[in-house]
Motif scaffolding. Structure first.
Motif, short mmCIF file in Angstrom:
data_model
loop_
_atom_site.label_atom_id
_atom_site.label_comp_id
_atom_site.label_asym_id
_atom_site.label_seq_id
_atom_site.Cartn_x
_atom_site.Cartn_y
_atom_site.Cartn_z
N LEU A 29 0.89 -1.30 0.01
CA LEU A 29 0.09 0.06 0.17
C LEU A 29 0.94 1.46 0.00
CD1 LEU A 29 -2.95 1.02 0.05
CD2 LEU A 29 -2.77 1.02 2.63
N GLY A 30 0.51 2.18 -0.94
CA GLY A 30 1.30 3.49 -0.89
C GLY A 30 2.56 3.39 -2.00
N THR A 31 3.09 2.37 -2.31
CA THR A 31 4.30 2.33 -3.00
C THR A 31 3.79 2.56 -4.56
OG1 THR A 31 3.75 0.15 -3.71
CG2 THR A 31 5.34 0.36 -2.02
N LYS A 32 4.83 3.44 -5.37
CA LYS A 32 4.79 3.73 -6.71
C LYS A 32 5.70 3.07 -7.36
CE LYS A 32 1.81 7.13 -6.31
NZ LYS A 32 0.40 7.07 -6.98
N MET A 33 6.66 2.39 -6.88
CA MET A 33 7.97 1.46 -7.45
C MET A 33 8.37 0.53 -6.67
SD MET A 33 11.74 2.57 -8.94
CE MET A 33 11.18 3.90 -9.98
N ALA A 34 8.62 -0.50 -7.39
CA ALA A 34 9.43 -1.76 -6.69
C ALA A 34 10.73 -2.29 -7.32
CB ALA A 34 8.47 -2.88 -6.63
N VAL A 35 11.51 -2.53 -6.73
CA VAL A 35 12.76 -2.84 -7.38
C VAL A 35 13.33 -4.16 -6.79
CG1 VAL A 35 14.33 -1.38 -5.94
CG2 VAL A 35 15.18 -2.18 -8.30
N PHE A 36 13.69 -5.19 -7.46
CA PHE A 36 14.11 -6.39 -7.08
C PHE A 36 15.63 -6.67 -7.61
CE2 PHE A 36 14.66 -11.09 -7.79
CZ PHE A 36 14.96 -11.45 -6.59
N PHE A 37 16.58 -6.88 -6.71
CA PHE A 37 17.96 -6.74 -6.99
C PHE A 37 18.55 -8.36 -6.73
CE2 PHE A 37 17.68 -2.53 -5.28
CZ PHE A 37 18.19 -1.78 -6.28
N MET A 38 19.35 -9.08 -7.53
CA MET A 38 19.52 -10.30 -7.53
C MET A 38 20.83 -10.43 -8.24
SD MET A 38 17.64 -13.81 -8.90
CE MET A 38 18.20 -13.67 -10.26
N GLU A 39 22.08 -11.00 -7.36
CA GLU A 39 23.24 -11.47 -7.65
C GLU A 39 22.97 -12.38 -8.65
OE1 GLU A 39 26.12 -10.42 -4.03
OE2 GLU A 39 25.39 -12.57 -4.27
N ASP A 40 23.59 -12.44 -9.93
CA ASP A 40 23.65 -13.33 -10.92
C ASP A 40 24.31 -14.45 -10.20
OD1 ASP A 40 23.10 -13.97 -14.14
OD2 ASP A 40 25.22 -14.68 -13.49
N LEU A 41 23.80 -15.81 -10.85
CA LEU A 41 24.27 -17.02 -10.10
C LEU A 41 25.87 -17.42 -10.56
CD1 LEU A 41 23.19 -19.25 -8.31
CD2 LEU A 41 22.18 -20.36 -10.36
N TYR A 42 26.15 -16.94 -11.88
CA TYR A 42 27.33 -17.35 -12.53
C TYR A 42 28.60 -15.96 -12.44
CZ TYR A 42 24.53 -21.45 -13.25
OH TYR A 42 23.66 -22.45 -13.13
N GLU A 43 27.90 -15.05 -12.94
CA GLU A 43 28.68 -13.93 -13.11
C GLU A 43 28.65 -12.87 -12.07
OE1 GLU A 43 28.54 -12.63 -17.31
OE2 GLU A 43 27.33 -14.55 -17.83
N ASP A 44 29.46 -11.77 -12.06
CA ASP A 44 29.75 -10.91 -11.21
C ASP A 44 28.89 -9.68 -11.65
OD1 ASP A 44 31.07 -12.25 -9.37
OD2 ASP A 44 33.17 -11.77 -10.35
N PHE A 45 27.69 -9.66 -11.47
CA PHE A 45 26.72 -8.29 -11.77
C PHE A 45 25.46 -8.62 -11.09
CE2 PHE A 45 25.58 -11.04 -15.35
CZ PHE A 45 23.99 -10.89 -15.30
#
Length: 334
Positions: free
Chosen positions: A264-280
């Motif tokens: 409730l009240g959000t305008k944006m959501a962001v999901f960060f995930m480390e790649d399983l194999y590469e460094d990004f």
């Protein structure tokens, strides 16, 4: 839509003796697979064989679609994929706007002598021989249906086409709830249902397929969801070690970002995930109303997409990435 002249030229290329290839983007989603298979089945009704090629594998919950198991995955069969593209006379490019979005296929497609036909709804498409680009359409699957309509071939839409196109429209509209979903979208969906697409079966096959690993990861993500920018932005994240601990499989984190947007009240959501194999860090953005994730992702996080749904990539640690995001999002006006 393509002009009448372009439609005529494309159809002159679509003959049984020509080699037709359909490619879609890296980490294919429901719209990518649905549009590719939907187009393949449509061409099949006209006596034309086509090979669908993806750069890498796609989630199990999409493999129920008709002939999904015949898709050529370049990660596993690189030589075969390269030869198919090299020998192609026509390459349909679906659900991406630049060769950079198709991984190892990008260089091959660029160098191919084949005519390239783009059907896509992302912003700022690059140059192809034939371009049908419309950012107002919620799914590439809907655009494939419009292409069928432009050929006056609605009567050829069979059960296989209907199931594939329905799946892509359903997934890329978030179950028909994103604001880009139009009356035209619903009319097309109604026709697909009349042609045999069963909403209950497709929904169950696509979304009611949770693995234990997915539920464990979802539980972890939701337990530490964080709000910033006075509660307008939700942040979710996962580390590589956590993915490994819970036995992550491709597709397990699909839709996680939407839980943030449901707060409730959000305008944006962001999901960060480390790649399983590469460094990004792989980043998924979602937003409501006029909050433009596409421009934000392009400006700060090496990404882009749609106004309300975009992706990005960052080359710092996940902690640094989240801190940088917090700093940059505070400067945004919404």
């Amino acid at each position: 839509m393509f002009t009448d002249k372009e439609i005529s030229e494309i159809n002159h290329l679509l003959v049984p003796e020509n080699n037709i290839v359909i490619v879609t983007h890296y980490n294919p989603d429901g719209d990518a697979i649905g549009s590719s298979l939907g187009l393949k089945h449509y061409l099949k009704t006209k006596g034309i064989d086509a090979i669908v090629i993806t750069p890498n594998d796609f989630p199990k919950f999409l493999k129920w679609m008709p002939e999904a198991k015949k898709i050529l995955i370049a990660d596993y069969k690189r030589k075969m994929a390269g030869e198919a593209i090299y020998n192609a006379d026509v390459i349909f490019c679906l659900d991406f706007n630049s060769p950079s979005r198709i991984g190892i296929l990008g260089d091959w497609v660029t160098k191919s002598r084949a005519k390239k036909v783009l059907i896509d709804h992302h912003q700022m498409p690059e140059q192809f021989d034939y371009v049908y680009s419309d950012t107002t359409v919620p799914a590439t699957c809907q655009m494939v249906y419009h292409f069928i309509q432009a050929n006056n071939d609605e009567k050829l839409v069979n059960l296989d086409i209907a199931r594939c196109l329905y799946t892509g429209i359903m997934t890329d509209t978030g179950g028909f709830r994103f604001r880009s979903t139009s009356a035209t979208t619903h009319r097309i969906v109604a026709d697909l249902i009349e042609k045999g697409a069963d909403p209950a079966v497709i929904t169950s096959n696509t979304w009611d397929t949770n693995t234990i690993s997915r539920l464990h990861l979802l539980s972890l993500v939701l337990s530490r969801i964080e709000l910033t920018k006075e509660g307008k932005v939700a942040i979710l994240w996962l580390k590589r070690s956590e993915l490994k601990e819970y036995g992550f499989e491709k597709g397990d984190t699909e839709g996680f970002v939407n839980y943030g947007l449901s707060v409730l009240g959000t305008k944006m959501a962001v999901f960060f995930m480390e790649d399983l194999y590469e460094d990004f860090i792989k980043i998924s953005f979602r937003s409501k109303d006029s909050v433009d994730t596409n421009q934000f992702a392009r400006k700060h996080f090496n990404g882009g997409g749609h106004i309300n749904a975009s992706g990005g990539k960052y080359f710092k640690s996940i902690e640094e990435t989240i801190e940088d995001f917090k700093e940059k999002i505070e400067a945004e006006d919404f």
